[in-house]
Design a protein around this motif. Sequence first.
Motif, short mmCIF file in Angstrom:
data_model
loop_
_atom_site.label_atom_id
_atom_site.label_comp_id
_atom_site.label_asym_id
_atom_site.label_seq_id
_atom_site.Cartn_x
_atom_site.Cartn_y
_atom_site.Cartn_z
N LYS A 448 56.85 -3.24 17.95
CA LYS A 448 56.98 -4.67 17.50
C LYS A 448 55.31 -4.96 17.01
O LYS A 448 54.99 -6.15 16.45
CB LYS A 448 57.35 -5.61 18.49
N ARG A 449 54.36 -4.29 17.51
CA ARG A 449 52.63 -4.70 17.16
C ARG A 449 52.51 -5.82 17.58
O ARG A 449 51.45 -6.58 17.28
CB ARG A 449 52.73 -4.59 15.73
N ASP A 450 53.07 -6.30 18.90
CA ASP A 450 52.53 -7.35 19.52
C ASP A 450 51.32 -7.27 20.68
O ASP A 450 51.60 -6.28 21.59
CB ASP A 450 53.70 -8.10 20.40
N MET A 488 46.29 3.43 22.17
CA MET A 488 47.11 2.63 21.20
C MET A 488 46.18 1.26 20.81
O MET A 488 46.07 0.70 19.69
CB MET A 488 48.29 2.22 21.81
N ARG A 489 45.53 0.65 21.70
CA ARG A 489 44.89 -0.49 21.56
C ARG A 489 43.55 0.06 20.64
O ARG A 489 43.12 -0.86 20.04
CB ARG A 489 44.16 -1.07 22.88
N TYR A 490 43.08 1.20 20.79
CA TYR A 490 41.95 1.34 19.84
C TYR A 490 42.36 1.49 18.37
O TYR A 490 41.48 0.96 17.64
CB TYR A 490 41.33 2.58 20.34
N ARG A 491 43.51 2.14 18.18
CA ARG A 491 44.16 2.29 16.85
C ARG A 491 44.40 0.73 16.25
O ARG A 491 44.42 0.66 14.94
CB ARG A 491 45.13 3.02 17.09
N HIS A 492 44.64 -0.04 17.28
CA HIS A 492 45.08 -1.49 16.57
C HIS A 492 43.71 -2.47 16.44
O HIS A 492 43.73 -3.04 15.41
CB HIS A 492 45.92 -2.11 17.60
N ASP A 498 37.62 1.34 24.12
CA ASP A 498 38.86 1.96 24.54
C ASP A 498 39.05 3.27 24.08
O ASP A 498 39.79 4.18 24.88
CB ASP A 498 39.78 0.95 23.60
N LEU A 499 38.60 3.80 23.11
CA LEU A 499 38.72 5.33 22.79
C LEU A 499 37.91 5.94 23.72
O LEU A 499 38.44 7.11 24.23
CB LEU A 499 38.31 5.49 21.22
N LEU A 531 41.03 13.40 20.91
CA LEU A 531 39.99 13.98 20.27
C LEU A 531 39.97 13.82 18.99
O LEU A 531 38.95 13.60 18.21
CB LEU A 531 40.03 15.34 20.67
N GLN A 532 41.46 13.73 18.24
CA GLN A 532 41.26 13.73 16.89
C GLN A 532 40.89 12.14 16.34
O GLN A 532 40.26 12.17 15.38
CB GLN A 532 42.67 14.02 16.34
N SER A 533 41.03 11.21 17.10
CA SER A 533 40.76 9.80 16.89
C SER A 533 39.16 10.02 17.06
O SER A 533 38.65 9.09 16.20
CB SER A 533 41.41 8.92 17.98
N ARG A 534 38.72 10.45 17.73
CA ARG A 534 37.00 10.54 18.06
C ARG A 534 36.52 11.27 16.63
O ARG A 534 35.65 10.65 16.22
CB ARG A 534 36.72 10.94 19.22
#
Length: 755
Positions: A448-450, A488-492, A498-499, A531-534
């Motif tokens: 829902k992306r809430d 999840m919150r970092y990606r949002h 957060d990361l 790690l991939q996100s970083r």
Amino acid sequence: MAVKRGGDMAIIWLIVVLNRRITDAARGRTNRVLDTMALAKAAQLQRRIDANRASRLLAPAACTLGWFHWMRYHSLPDGSDTGELESALEWFGTAISVSARAPIPHEVRRVFTDGHLQQAQAATEILERMHHVDDQAALDHAIELLHTAVSDTPPEYPVLSAYLSHLGIALQTRFERTGSLDDLNAAVTACLKAVTMASADDTGRAAYMSNLSGALRSRFACTGNRTDLDESIINAQGAVDEASSTDPNIPAYHSNLGSALRIRFVLDSALDDLNAAVIAGQHAVSASSPNDPQIAVYLSTLSETLRTRFERTGGVADIRAAVDLSRAAVDVSTPGHPHFATSLSGLGLALRVRFEHTGALDDLNAAVTASRAAVEATPLGHSDRSDQLANLGIALRTRYERIGALGDLDEAVAASRRAVDETPSEHVDYADHQAKLGLALGLRFERKRDKADVDEAVTVNRAAVDATPPGHLNRASYLCGLSNALQMRYRHAGAMKDLDGAVTAINGAVDAARPDHPDLPRYLSALAGTLQSRFEKTGALEDLDAAVTANRTAVDGILPNHPHFAIHQYNLGVALRTRSETTGAAEDRREAALLWSRAAGSVSAPAASRLRAARACAQAIAELDGPAAAVVMYRAASELLRLLAWHGISDADRQYLLTNEAGSLAHDPAACAVTAGDLRQAIELLEQNRSVVWSQLLEARIDLTELELAHPDLASKLHRCRTVLDEPAHHDASPRLRAHAASRTGGIGIPIEDR
């Protein structure tokens, strides 16, 4: 010919026979109450009176048995008479509870006049009732009575050990309802005193050791103190070893031993412990009678142990047996039985684990049904209700991950939230319920992306970690949940803190898990994701290499038929593709394509995961070997569309899945075929994929009555459109459709038959 005696006549005859022997012993012929024949007659009388406690002969029979054990107590040498005094007091107590004028020894009557035995008996009756009702006030009263009985009983009285052990049971029962560690510590202290004070020949010593084992095992679950677990196993084994062959609690001793050994296996991964736990559980079941009130517990405990062994070894026979045992536990408990709800919940767990092995949706649906029934069978305010709600939440969350029905996910969040709300904040299970709520909230955020969902997921997961000490069995799982929520919150929102927090938490989870922990592949996959996100943020190639390594280890550590195997393969492929894009290494991309191909073919994986892998594989093959080579994989992806958006879920869920997972699948395969010069196949693929998508979105069950009333012409066109779309794709498509498809592929109007 011997005369058969039944009913009251048999009881009267046994009373007469034993009273003669008691009289002879009082006159100095003590062997008359010590020989095996006397013991056999006493055992017969006890069995008959136990089978009919409503008999009018209960008082005289109890009085006779009391005097029999009283005379044996005075006739046996010191040190070997402890059990006799305890039995005498128990039967004399029964006698005067029926008839206050029952003829009992003066010194015994003084014991009852002092009140401690009556207090203990009253407390025991309350504890027995607690198996059927959840009455906190009654439990508190029982504990007060037992405290008084313990304090009023002279230290030299052997019955003091029994009082202490019963007090320990009562305190542990209250701990299970309130989560008060003070109660649990007091329970351990009382049970330990009971074992310490009991003489070696005390007939209750095995029961005292088993009760101590249970209290220590509960405390280990709270604190993670390894000494408690080791002492629990020592006492459980001692109970099994010291029990007499006639001890009615033998099944309970074996079941307790099996539970403790299973927990030690979870810690140490020693398969000998797990196999011994299975054997102990089997002994418990085989030694119990069909009318044993605890038989459902023994069946469920053995089921749990077999589930654990299945998760370690993959032995299909174990998970089948676990499901069968859980079903048997439900069957023997029946509605209204104190163990009915927990048996249903155990069945739900076993079915869910089997689903994770086979991917059989029938098992998962049955797991949801059993878990929901467990909640419905548990009254509001009952201490077990929060556990049943948490298990229901897990089953619903698992089904959502499988088929994508938003209703399941919303219900999972609601059930998990109620589990938290119905658990006292100081209860030992509070952190676990918070962690499960965090997982459900995280999934709903992805759908829902809430932002409120992901913020709450971080909050409850962090609270679960903070409440769990290092070394606790569940700490690694809670750290993984916190890491996922933070990522999840970092990606949002893109907050680097957060990361960083996600990387720190998941590293802690991996470090806390032993090398063969069944959840380690999940932790490693989560580590790879952070790690991939970083890497994407910083460009540090060492992070990307570490992500590939972590993903590869996750794939190597999970069984190929596990539903998550395909997900781990997909994630490894993504990391390899990213590295290929960074370094130009074609071998990374080719390995990624192979991994995605295998993931797409995994029948136990969710359809969405398989479709995602198939699309990625087709795109990689097109880049590596040309568009013609990719058409086969695109065809496989097209077939998965029907599994992705099946009619068992709502229209809104199907639309969401098709929109988010199908992507450009309606035209990418046709584009590949056109680029490869195969226009016939391009039109066929275009018609097939668009037909699947549109027929799913506009499938025939939609009621068009209102549209027909308001816009009859539009409704008629929609009906015709459905009719065409519902026709299967084939080479002999209508000229109109072929022409339309040709126009959609760039205006090429060459007739198919002229190619």
